[in-house]
Design a protein around this motif. Structure first.
Motif, PDB file in Angstrom:
ATOM      1  N   ARG A   1       0.851  -1.206   0.000  1.00  0.00           N
ATOM      2  CA  ARG A   1       0.000   0.000   0.000  1.00  0.00           C
ATOM      3  C   ARG A   1       0.883   1.252   0.000  1.00  0.00           C
ATOM      4  O   ARG A   1       0.595   2.226  -0.705  1.00  0.00           O
ATOM      5  N   GLU A   2       1.942   1.214   0.802  1.00  0.00           N
ATOM      6  CA  GLU A   2       2.850   2.369   0.861  1.00  0.00           C
ATOM      7  C   GLU A   2       3.509   2.609  -0.500  1.00  0.00           C
ATOM      8  O   GLU A   2       3.605   3.743  -0.971  1.00  0.00           O
ATOM      9  N   LEU A   3       3.974   1.533  -1.131  1.00  0.00           N
ATOM     10  CA  LEU A   3       4.604   1.671  -2.450  1.00  0.00           C
ATOM     11  C   LEU A   3       3.588   2.152  -3.491  1.00  0.00           C
ATOM     12  O   LEU A   3       3.879   3.022  -4.318  1.00  0.00           O
ATOM     13  N   HIS A   4       2.379   1.587  -3.448  1.00  0.00           N
ATOM     14  CA  HIS A   4       1.333   1.968  -4.393  1.00  0.00           C
ATOM     15  C   HIS A   4       0.975   3.446  -4.220  1.00  0.00           C
ATOM     16  O   HIS A   4       0.825   4.190  -5.210  1.00  0.00           O
ATOM     17  N   ASP A   5       0.836   3.882  -2.967  1.00  0.00           N
ATOM     18  CA  ASP A   5       0.510   5.284  -2.694  1.00  0.00           C
ATOM     19  C   ASP A   5       1.635   6.210  -3.141  1.00  0.00           C
ATOM     20  O   ASP A   5       1.404   7.387  -3.434  1.00  0.00           O
ATOM     21  N   ASP A   6       2.856   5.657  -3.187  1.00  0.00           N
ATOM     22  CA  ASP A   6       4.024   6.428  -3.625  1.00  0.00           C
ATOM     23  C   ASP A   6       4.134   6.463  -5.151  1.00  0.00           C
ATOM     24  O   ASP A   6       5.099   6.988  -5.701  1.00  0.00           O
ATOM     25  N   GLY A   7       3.162   5.847  -5.840  1.00  0.00           N
ATOM     26  CA  GLY A   7       3.151   5.883  -7.292  1.00  0.00           C
ATOM     27  C   GLY A   7       3.909   4.766  -7.965  1.00  0.00           C
ATOM     28  O   GLY A   7       4.128   4.792  -9.187  1.00  0.00           O
ATOM     29  N   VAL A   8       4.321   3.753  -7.196  1.00  0.00           N
ATOM     30  CA  VAL A   8       5.068   2.636  -7.781  1.00  0.00           C
ATOM     31  C   VAL A   8       4.106   1.780  -8.613  1.00  0.00           C
ATOM     32  O   VAL A   8       3.103   1.274  -8.093  1.00  0.00           O
ATOM     33  N   THR A   9       4.417   1.620  -9.909  1.00  0.00           N
ATOM     34  CA  THR A   9       3.556   0.853 -10.804  1.00  0.00           C
ATOM     35  C   THR A   9       3.823  -0.647 -10.649  1.00  0.00           C
ATOM     36  O   THR A   9       4.824  -1.055 -10.052  1.00  0.00           O
ATOM     37  N   ALA A  10       2.953  -1.456 -11.240  1.00  0.00           N
ATOM     38  CA  ALA A  10       3.137  -2.913 -11.206  1.00  0.00           C
ATOM     39  C   ALA A  10       4.451  -3.290 -11.881  1.00  0.00           C
ATOM     40  O   ALA A  10       5.170  -4.182 -11.417  1.00  0.00           O
TER      41      ALA A  10
ATOM     42  N   GLU B   1       1.462 -12.705  -2.584  1.00  0.00           N
ATOM     43  CA  GLU B   1       0.561 -12.801  -3.745  1.00  0.00           C
ATOM     44  C   GLU B   1      -0.815 -12.209  -3.413  1.00  0.00           C
ATOM     45  O   GLU B   1      -1.416 -11.494  -4.223  1.00  0.00           O
ATOM     46  N   LYS B   2      -1.293 -12.511  -2.215  1.00  0.00           N
ATOM     47  CA  LYS B   2      -2.600 -12.004  -1.791  1.00  0.00           C
ATOM     48  C   LYS B   2      -2.584 -10.475  -1.737  1.00  0.00           C
ATOM     49  O   LYS B   2      -3.533  -9.812  -2.178  1.00  0.00           O
ATOM     50  N   ALA B   3      -1.486  -9.913  -1.219  1.00  0.00           N
ATOM     51  CA  ALA B   3      -1.372  -8.459  -1.127  1.00  0.00           C
ATOM     52  C   ALA B   3      -1.312  -7.831  -2.521  1.00  0.00           C
ATOM     53  O   ALA B   3      -1.902  -6.769  -2.762  1.00  0.00           O
ATOM     54  N   ILE B   4      -0.618  -8.484  -3.440  1.00  0.00           N
ATOM     55  CA  ILE B   4      -0.539  -7.960  -4.821  1.00  0.00           C
ATOM     56  C   ILE B   4      -1.926  -7.963  -5.462  1.00  0.00           C
ATOM     57  O   ILE B   4      -2.343  -6.980  -6.093  1.00  0.00           O
ATOM     58  N   ARG B   5      -2.673  -9.060  -5.306  1.00  0.00           N
ATOM     59  CA  ARG B   5      -4.023  -9.129  -5.868  1.00  0.00           C
ATOM     60  C   ARG B   5      -4.908  -8.008  -5.304  1.00  0.00           C
ATOM     61  O   ARG B   5      -5.686  -7.378  -6.021  1.00  0.00           O
ATOM     62  N   ARG B   6      -4.757  -7.801  -4.015  1.00  0.00           N
ATOM     63  CA  ARG B   6      -5.603  -6.847  -3.313  1.00  0.00           C
ATOM     64  C   ARG B   6      -5.325  -5.410  -3.767  1.00  0.00           C
ATOM     65  O   ARG B   6      -6.239  -4.598  -3.894  1.00  0.00           O
ATOM     66  N   ILE B   7      -4.041  -5.110  -3.997  1.00  0.00           N
ATOM     67  CA  ILE B   7      -3.639  -3.716  -4.217  1.00  0.00           C
ATOM     68  C   ILE B   7      -3.372  -3.420  -5.698  1.00  0.00           C
ATOM     69  O   ILE B   7      -3.663  -2.324  -6.180  1.00  0.00           O
ATOM     70  N   TYR B   8      -2.835  -4.409  -6.434  1.00  0.00           N
ATOM     71  CA  TYR B   8      -2.507  -4.183  -7.843  1.00  0.00           C
ATOM     72  C   TYR B   8      -3.450  -4.920  -8.804  1.00  0.00           C
ATOM     73  O   TYR B   8      -3.330  -4.775 -10.020  1.00  0.00           O
ATOM     74  N   GLY B   9      -4.350  -5.755  -8.269  1.00  0.00           N
ATOM     75  CA  GLY B   9      -5.312  -6.453  -9.117  1.00  0.00           C
ATOM     76  C   GLY B   9      -4.715  -7.670  -9.806  1.00  0.00           C
ATOM     77  O   GLY B   9      -3.586  -8.083  -9.508  1.00  0.00           O
ATOM     78  N   VAL B  10      -5.476  -8.277 -10.729  1.00  0.00           N
ATOM     79  CA  VAL B  10      -5.024  -9.468 -11.458  1.00  0.00           C
ATOM     80  C   VAL B  10      -5.300  -9.279 -12.947  1.00  0.00           C
ATOM     81  O   VAL B  10      -6.070  -8.400 -13.352  1.00  0.00           O
ATOM     82  N   ASN B  11      -4.663 -10.123 -13.749  1.00  0.00           N
ATOM     83  CA  ASN B  11      -4.910 -10.135 -15.190  1.00  0.00           C
ATOM     84  C   ASN B  11      -6.276 -10.769 -15.472  1.00  0.00           C
ATOM     85  O   ASN B  11      -6.843 -11.446 -14.602  1.00  0.00           O
ATOM     86  N   PRO B  12      -6.793 -10.592 -16.697  1.00  0.00           N
ATOM     87  CA  PRO B  12      -8.114 -11.176 -17.024  1.00  0.00           C
ATOM     88  C   PRO B  12      -8.199 -12.684 -16.789  1.00  0.00           C
ATOM     89  O   PRO B  12      -9.269 -13.203 -16.456  1.00  0.00           O
ATOM     90  N   ASP B  13      -7.063 -13.396 -16.968  1.00  0.00           N
ATOM     91  CA  ASP B  13      -7.103 -14.857 -16.768  1.00  0.00           C
ATOM     92  C   ASP B  13      -6.914 -15.257 -15.310  1.00  0.00           C
ATOM     93  O   ASP B  13      -6.804 -16.445 -14.994  1.00  0.00           O
ATOM     94  N   GLY B  14      -6.858 -14.273 -14.411  1.00  0.00           N
ATOM     95  CA  GLY B  14      -6.716 -14.570 -12.984  1.00  0.00           C
ATOM     96  C   GLY B  14      -5.277 -14.628 -12.507  1.00  0.00           C
ATOM     97  O   GLY B  14      -5.029 -14.784 -11.307  1.00  0.00           O
ATOM     98  N   SER B  15      -4.332 -14.483 -13.419  1.00  0.00           N
ATOM     99  CA  SER B  15      -2.922 -14.529 -13.020  1.00  0.00           C
ATOM    100  C   SER B  15      -2.484 -13.177 -12.457  1.00  0.00           C
ATOM    101  O   SER B  15      -3.139 -12.149 -12.674  1.00  0.00           O
ATOM    102  N   LEU B  16      -1.389 -13.178 -11.732  1.00  0.00           N
ATOM    103  CA  LEU B  16      -0.866 -11.945 -11.157  1.00  0.00           C
ATOM    104  C   LEU B  16      -0.320 -11.035 -12.245  1.00  0.00           C
ATOM    105  O   LEU B  16       0.159 -11.514 -13.278  1.00  0.00           O
ATOM    106  N   PRO B  17      -0.360  -9.723 -12.011  1.00  0.00           N
ATOM    107  CA  PRO B  17       0.137  -8.801 -13.046  1.00  0.00           C
ATOM    108  C   PRO B  17       1.659  -8.716 -13.100  1.00  0.00           C
ATOM    109  O   PRO B  17       2.195  -7.887 -13.830  1.00  0.00           O
TER     110      PRO B  17
END
Length: 950
Positions: free
Chosen positions: A124-133, A239-255
């Protein structure tokens, strides 16, 4: 709701903890009454209640009565009383660990933001700091987090005791199940009392000194007990934190891809500095036992997968690549299925897993035969020769499952096993080797004399040594080998170590051996000497077709304050040397540098040590950057604050800006190992806290780094000098301080405690500061409740620097609020000051035969303690120590009334034991001393109570 408000909702309730501790105490009381009777029970209760009362209000008469009771105990009763308090502390530790686990579990279940240091909070801290996937993927790809397990003699608990305590933890956790009925609760409580009864019946003190082989198995215990479960769980939380904060690809895989960034190292069986018991044979055994353990885990998991992946070829179509690999396995199918070669033909994954299990067993069988001392050649046609081939098969199954829509199945136990293999390979851990520099210098001097009698290496200055070594290492032809039979035994053994390294790399894989650490590195030639010895063993040199090769990662270790000041000279000498630079590039172009916290702190005090280490890191990274070399800093942290310890997350964030660079390696030892890794739940938490600290401290890889303020650095430079002067004035320049230390602490008796294979002194009869190792130095001061190495000199430095100038005080207060390094330093200091107890320390001071000396030194320690408390509180703007960490503060305060009787008993035992030895000097063995056994138990018990050894 902000993060702080959210966390407050889930803060562990102290009343819950008190209730659990009370239950444990009652059950322990039941066990003592049942097994030992009224006398022991009453003695324990009298001391417990009496010292609790004294903590509330001092009463000299009551204190004297309690001391009179203690002096009337015979040795048997004394041991029983000590064991009662010791086991009580173990149970308190378990209760606290369980409560915090429940707190974290409640937060996870809430679906809301998690605790500071969790993957959720860090992302969350990295995401709020503008860090992209994409940037996060780049950051994760450069991470290397590596705790290194060491066997320093600081962990007093036996493995058997730890296993028993784990069962108490698991049984007690069942009491937390919601909706538990009265009868179920009664049965669990009865089972819990039985577990505590087993703890009482188990001897927690070793009856013999452990051999290195015992320590190797002790280190391996943590992988089996927690890490094989904790590592894949840690990746799942990420992985759970990434899904929660950065979302997933259309096929359900991590971005993004998550590479394996968790790694483990070990010194156990490789650290020969000052330990003659670590032979080349022991190093080979350590490598093989590690490989054996990890292969057994893989076989167990492949077995389990056989009963999970029961897919039928009638119900799905595996990938062409998978089917081709299954066809390639047909050459060994008869051996695998013992004639029934068509078995599981319609269940392709089960068939493949049976074949994989067979191949793993073939590999394991070879390793086991080697452990037994038999000559064994790996059957390459049927065994797995490398972890890569095993990993390839696992990924074939995973990709095939995904290809026919079973991604969710592939992401279960199979992915966990893939994570384990990516982390542990066949080597389990990177086994480091360590030796002291003079051993290499002596070996090289003798070898060169035999190769060329005209070479007098000992007569050369540093420049000539570097030139001579570089010429030999850089030769294109084969180096002449010395006649082994003509060499000194120590030189032969030194050469054998390098041959074992070469052999183990071949057996367990190139990752099986980590770095070669050179303690007491004072010059560049010390590193080149090791490289020459490696060249003689075939670990480095010039290949006629492929050019330079180097299979040896060498890490200079800078330990003392003086060494830290000479870091630049050594590294400049190395990296500017064309021969060394060429071989370093061939090995991956990463320069390892180890920093010793323990000895630098013992040498110059906590302030000078902390600051010189901080500055040294910046110098090291600056030099390696200039030469285009990547740096990996290896932090030789001990368990206690006096040896560089402290919370891992905060300590990583407190490193100098842009020095972490995605890689961190640090020692884990003593009680830290058992507190972090005895339970799966806590291991997952600790790995996450460390990994997120590394992520956040490595933002300079994807963002411009912050810079330290010049005025803060200048202030710290002056504080370090003032602190070192104060420390050295007491330790180095006050006559009798070392005698005071030896007389008023149990440091001499620690040598009898069977807690490590390594001697507590470099030179047995030498009482000097340079002879005693940092571990017993810290251990002794902690037992006597001085905890001096972790705080002495800080008060004087702060008071002297600020003087009566309000602007200077404001500057220190800003530094505490804004500078992670300074805040971490003073936070750790608060913990050490809290663990110190000057009233108890005064009782230990009375053990000195020279009352004038002890009063003089104790008075100085007490005054500095008071000064440091006042100054730290003033700078941190707090009303009490550890006000910012109330739960930890309460934990430490809760222990004091139970530590007091143990300290009082130990003081009595030291008097009795030393009196006995004085009367019987020259007449018998120390083991005949009836007071030694209870005394050793008191050392164990106080260590458990303070959660502090070395």
């Amino acid at each position: 709701m902000n993060q702080a408000d959210h966390n407050d909702r889930f803060l562990p309730q102290d009343k819950e903890l008190r209730a659990r501790v009370r239950l444990f105490g009652e059950l322990l009381g039941n066990v003592i009454w049942k097994l030992e009777g009224k006398t022991v029970f009453d003695a324990v209760e009298t001391l417990r209640r009496g010292f609790v009362s004294l903590r509330k209000e001092e009463d000299p008469e009551l204190r004297q009565r309690l001391m009179d009771d203690i002096t009337q105990f015979d040795t048997t009763l004394t041991e029983r009383v000590i064991r009662a308090f010791s086991i009580y502390f173990s149970l308190v530790n378990i209760a606290e660990e369980d409560l915090f686990y429940r707190w974290r579990r409640a937060q996870v279940s809430s679906g809301e933001p998690l605790w500071l240091g969790s993957f959720d909070q860090a992302l969350r801290e990295l995401h709020d700091d503008g860090v992209t996937a994409q940037e996060l993927e780049e950051l994760l790809g450069q991470l290397h987090y590596q705790p290194v397990f060491t066997a320093h003699p600081t962990e007093a608990r036996r493995r058997t005791t730890m296993e028993n305590q784990r069962r108490v933890f698991e049984t007690a956790d069942r009491l937390n199940q919601p909706g538990l009925g009265d009868e179920e609760r009664r049965l669990i409580t009865e089972e819990l009392e039985g577990q505590i009864q087993i703890l009482w019946r188990t001897n927690e003190v070793r009856v013999r000194k452990p051999e290195v082989q015992d320590e190797i198995k002790y280190g391996l215990f943590y992988f089996e007990e927690s890490l094989f479960e904790a590592v894949p769980q840690s990746y799942r939380f990420l992985e759970k934190a990434i899904r929660r904060i950065y979302g997933v690809n259309p096929d359900g895989s991590l971005p993004m891809r998550i590479p394996a960034f968790l790694h483990f190292g070990s010194w156990i069986g490789g650290d020969r500095d000052g330990n003659p018991n670590v032979t080349p044979e022991v190093t080979a055994l350590a490598s093989r036992l590690a490989m054996e353990q990890v292969l057994r885990e893989y076989i167990k998991r492949v077995n389990e997968l056989r009963n999970v992946l029961t897919h039928s070829s009638y119900m799905c179509e595996p990938s062409a690549e998978f089917l081709a690999s299954l066809q390639a396995d047909s050459t060994i199918s008869n051996a695998v299925f013992q004639g029934a070669s068509d078995r599981f033909e319609t269940e392709p994954y089960r068939r493949k897993l049976y074949i994989m299990r067979y191949r793993l067993r073939e590999t394991l069988g070879t390793v086991s035969r080697r452990i037994r001392g038999e000559a064994a050649v790996l059957p390459t046609n049927s065994a797995y020769a490398t972890p890569d081939s095993f990993l390839h098969d696992l990924k074939l199954i995973r990709d095939s499952l995904i290809s026919h829509g079973d991604r969710n199945i592939a992401s279960g136990a199979l992915t966990d096993l893939i994570r384990l293999v990516e982390t542990f390979g066949f080597h389990l851990h990177h086994l480091d080797v360590r030796q002291e520099s003079t051993v290499h210098t002596e070996a090289v001097a003798e070898i060169l004399r035999h190769i060329d009698p005209s070479l007098d290496y000992t007569a050369m200055d540093e420049s000539a040594r570097q030139q001579c070594l570089a010429e030999l290492i850089g030769r294109g032809d084969e180096l002449p080998q010395p006649d082994r039979a003509a060499l000194d035994e120590r030189t032969r053994e030194t050469l054998e170590v390098f041959e074992v390294i070469r052999r183990m790399r071949g057996e367990v894989g190139p990752d099986g051996i980590g770095t070669y650490v050179i303690s007491m590195t004072h010059a560049a030639s010390h590193v080149l000497e090791v490289l020459l010895l490696g060249r003689l063993a075939g670990l480095a040199g010039e290949h006629p077709e492929h050019g330079a090769f180097c299979h040896l990662r060498i890490s200079p270790l800078f330990e003392t304050i003086e060494d830290l000041l000479h870091v630049e000279d050594v590294l400049e000498g190395l990296l500017s040397n064309p021969v060394y630079a060429r071989l370093l590039a061939a090995s991956g172009n990463v320069q390892d540098v180890m920093l010793g916290y323990s000895d630098s702190c013992k040498d110059g005090g906590i302030l000078a040590s902390s600051w010189n280490l901080y500055e040294a890191q910046k110098k090291i990274v600056g030099i390696t950057d200039r030469y285009g070399v990547r740096c990996q800093l290896f932090h030789g942290r001990g368990g206690t604050v006096g040896r560089g310890g402290g919370p891992t997350h905060e300590s990583i964030l407190a490193q100098p800006p842009a020095t972490v660079q995605g890689r961190i390696k640090f020692t884990e030892q003593g009680e830290v190992l058992s507190y972090k890794y005895s339970n799966v739940e806590t291991a997952v938490y600790e790995l996450g806290m460390g990994a997120t600290g590394l992520m956040l401290a490595s933002r300079s890889l994807i963002r411009p780094p912050r810079c330290d303020r010049d005025d803060y650095r200048e202030t710290m430079e002056e504080l370090a000098r003032l602190g070192e002067d104060a420390y050295r004035d007491l330790i180095d320049h006050t006559p009798g301080t070392l005698d005071y230390f030896y007389e008023i602490t149990p440091v001499q008796e620690i040598g009898y405690l069977n807690i490590g294979s390594r001697p507590s002194h470099r030179r047995k009869t030498d009482r000097s500061k340079s002879s005693i190792r940092a571990i017993p130095w810290v251990f002794g001061w902690a037992q006597s409740r001085h905890t001096l190495p972790a705080w002495y000199g800080i008060g004087t430095a702060l008071e002297t620097w600020r003087g009566d100038d309000p602007a200077r005080l404001e500057q220190l207060q800003r530094m505490y609020q804004e500078w992670p390094f300074f805040r971490s330093l003073l936070s750790n200091c608060q913990m050490a000051l809290t663990k110190a107890d000057m009233r108890t320390a005064a009782e230990y001071a009375r053990l000195s035969h020279d009352t004038d000396l002890s009063e003089r030194i104790y008075s100085r320690v007490r005054e500095e303690h008071s000064r440091t408390v006042n100054e730290v509180l003033r700078v941190a703007q707090l009303d009490g120590l550890m006000e910012e960490t109330p739960l930890l503060a309460r934990s430490l305060q809760r222990r004091n009334p139970y530590l007091d009787p143990l300290n009082s008993i130990q003081i009595h035992l030291l008097r009795q034991s030393r009196g006995f030895e004085a009367e019987n000097e020259g007449n018998g063995d120390a083991r005949e001393n009836p007071w030694i056994s209870p005394l050793l138990r008191s050392i164990n018990a106080i260590a458990a109570g303070m959660r502090n050894t070395g």
